[in-house]
Design a protein around this motif. Structure first.
Motif, PDB file in Angstrom:
ATOM      1  N   ALA A  54       0.827  -1.215   0.000  1.00 22.77           N
ATOM      2  CA  ALA A  54       0.000   0.000   0.000  1.00 22.77           C
ATOM      3  C   ALA A  54       0.857   1.259   0.000  1.00 22.77           C
ATOM      4  O   ALA A  54       0.577   2.215  -0.729  1.00 22.77           O
ATOM      5  N   ASP A  87       2.697  -6.077   7.656  1.00 19.87           N
ATOM      6  CA  ASP A  87       1.246  -5.958   7.760  1.00 19.87           C
ATOM      7  C   ASP A  87       0.580  -7.297   8.082  1.00 19.87           C
ATOM      8  O   ASP A  87      -0.510  -7.328   8.665  1.00 19.87           O
ATOM      9  N   SER A 121      -0.381   3.841   5.565  1.00 15.28           N
ATOM     10  CA  SER A 121      -1.167   3.670   4.341  1.00 15.28           C
ATOM     11  C   SER A 121      -2.575   4.176   4.633  1.00 15.28           C
ATOM     12  O   SER A 121      -2.979   4.257   5.795  1.00 15.28           O
ATOM     13  N   PRO A 122      -3.348   4.524   3.608  1.00 14.93           N
ATOM     14  CA  PRO A 122      -4.711   5.006   3.854  1.00 14.93           C
ATOM     15  C   PRO A 122      -5.553   4.021   4.648  1.00 14.93           C
ATOM     16  O   PRO A 122      -6.390   4.424   5.466  1.00 14.93           O
ATOM     17  N   MET A 123      -5.341   2.715   4.448  1.00 15.05           N
ATOM     18  CA  MET A 123      -6.123   1.706   5.153  1.00 15.05           C
ATOM     19  C   MET A 123      -5.899   1.784   6.666  1.00 15.05           C
ATOM     20  O   MET A 123      -6.825   1.559   7.455  1.00 15.05           O
ATOM     21  N   LYS A 124      -4.670   2.125   7.085  1.00 19.82           N
ATOM     22  CA  LYS A 124      -4.367   2.155   8.513  1.00 19.82           C
ATOM     23  C   LYS A 124      -5.037   3.337   9.224  1.00 19.82           C
ATOM     24  O   LYS A 124      -5.081   3.371  10.445  1.00 19.82           O
ATOM     25  N   GLU A 125      -5.535   4.278   8.468  1.00 23.86           N
ATOM     26  CA  GLU A 125      -6.281   5.384   9.068  1.00 23.86           C
ATOM     27  C   GLU A 125      -7.649   4.928   9.566  1.00 23.86           C
ATOM     28  O   GLU A 125      -8.218   5.543  10.468  1.00 23.86           O
ATOM     29  N   VAL A 126      -8.180   3.837   8.994  1.00 23.32           N
ATOM     30  CA  VAL A 126      -9.549   3.437   9.313  1.00 23.32           C
ATOM     31  C   VAL A 126      -9.657   2.067   9.980  1.00 23.32           C
ATOM     32  O   VAL A 126     -10.615   1.802  10.697  1.00 23.32           O
ATOM     33  N   VAL A 127      -8.680   1.179   9.750  1.00 23.31           N
ATOM     34  CA  VAL A 127      -8.726  -0.157  10.352  1.00 23.31           C
ATOM     35  C   VAL A 127      -8.648  -0.044  11.869  1.00 23.31           C
ATOM     36  O   VAL A 127      -7.825   0.689  12.418  1.00 23.31           O
TER      37      VAL A 127
END
Length: 333
Positions: free
Chosen positions: A97, A256, A285-291
């Protein structure tokens, strides 16, 4: 259209074939502005007389460049530069990512007349060597994520240092090789210091550092120094799946896969992320902002790295920069 003042001098000591040297000389002349779109190249006969190359070698080089759409020809006037685009080789270690962020910002920052071949070596020295050797003379610029291997350094040095940029990992040297790399030592410890107050809320601090990771081992040294300085119970774990996930632990994860494992284990055991168990992940990564309502990360700005790399490629101004990571606090810690 005019015939350009293009000359070629054979280097008998070069590891490249005569044809490869001629192809490289023409693409280099286009790259540095000595040849422009529409400029005619010397005829096969003329270049043979001036350079000493055989007509067959020159014809094969011109044919190869035609197949690459770099030059074209007319039956009566000969060969001319048809495409003044600049071709860049980007060799990354693998696809993830944050590499996607880096490449996206790099590609977006380049003008449209730059074409980019994106390749991956997957930390395999044989693949790395073959891709570099196959690319010699075919590109105007090279952006390479390096491998810490003595053999690989010799391969990388076959690239013209004025065209080469090393990314992500490496050691700042005293020679002319440009780089944009991460600080895995002092700035890494500084990030841990910023998160000390939250880390201290847990009973045990674990660094998950798989034996197979290419991540620099200096991170282990920095982690141990941090734990010793602050009298924290610190443990380096090489095989996370051999360890139970328990309340009161905080994990610093490099890969990850290990991040996902911890999150799933917490859900299965009813442990609340950010309270019962803490997580710090490496590389944002952008995903780690929401996970998990947000994963705390230690990371450089990969979009900034990509933009700086594009500036080097376009302007050919050497850069020697070590980017410090920063701590981004989210709900997982």
């Amino acid at each position: 259209m005019k015939e350009a003042a293009f000359t070629f001098k054979l280097d008998e000591s070069s590891a490249q074939t005569k044809m490869q040297q001629l192809i490289h000389a023409i693409t280099e002349a286009i790259s540095n502005g000595a040849l422009h779109e529409g400029d005619f190249l010397p005829s096969v006969n003329k270049l043979s007389r001036e350079s000493g190359l055989s007509r067959d070698t020159i014809f094969k080089a011109y044919t190869t460049l035609k197949h690459r759409s770099v030059i074209a020809s007319t039956p009566t006037k000969g060969y001319f530069v048809s495409n003044e685009s600049f071709k860049v080789m980007v060799l990354l270690d693998d696809f993830s990512a944050f590499k996607e962020q880096l490449y996206g910002s790099f590609r977006n920052a380049l003008p449209e007349n730059y074409t980019v071949d994106l390749l991956f070596h997957h930390y395999n020295p044989d693949v790395f060597e073959q891709l570099i050797l196959n690319g010699l003379g075919r590109y105007s610029m090279y952006v390479v994520m390096n491998i810490r291997d003595e053999r690989i350094e010799k391969v990388v040095r076959k690239i013209d240092p004025n065209k080469l940029l090393i990314l992500d990992m490496g050691s700042p040297g005293v020679d002319e090789m440009a780089y944009i790399i991460q600080d895995f030592d002092e700035a890494f410890k500084s990030c841990l210091e910023q998160g000390l107050e939250r880390i201290e809320q847990y009973q045990e601090f674990n660094l998950v550092f798989p034996a197979s990771t290419p991540h620099p081992k200096m991170a282990i040294v920095a982690f141990n120094q941090f734990c010793e300085q602050h009298q924290l119970k610190g443990t380096v774990i090489h095989h996370l799946k051999d360890q139970p996930i328990q309340k009161g632990q905080v994990f610093l994860v490099i890969k990850d896969d290990d991040l996902v494992y911890i999150i799933k284990a917490c859900r299965e055991q009813g442990l609340k992320l950010g309270e019962d168990v803490g997580i710090i992940s490496y590389n944002d990564s952008p995903m780690k902002e929401v996970v998990g309502e947000g994963i705390t990360v230690i990371s450089v700005d990969f979009e900034e790295m990509g933009e700086k790399a594009a500036h080097f490629v376009e302007n050919k101004q050497k850069i020697f920069e070590v980017l410090p990571p920063r701590l981004i606090l989210r709900n997982s810690l």
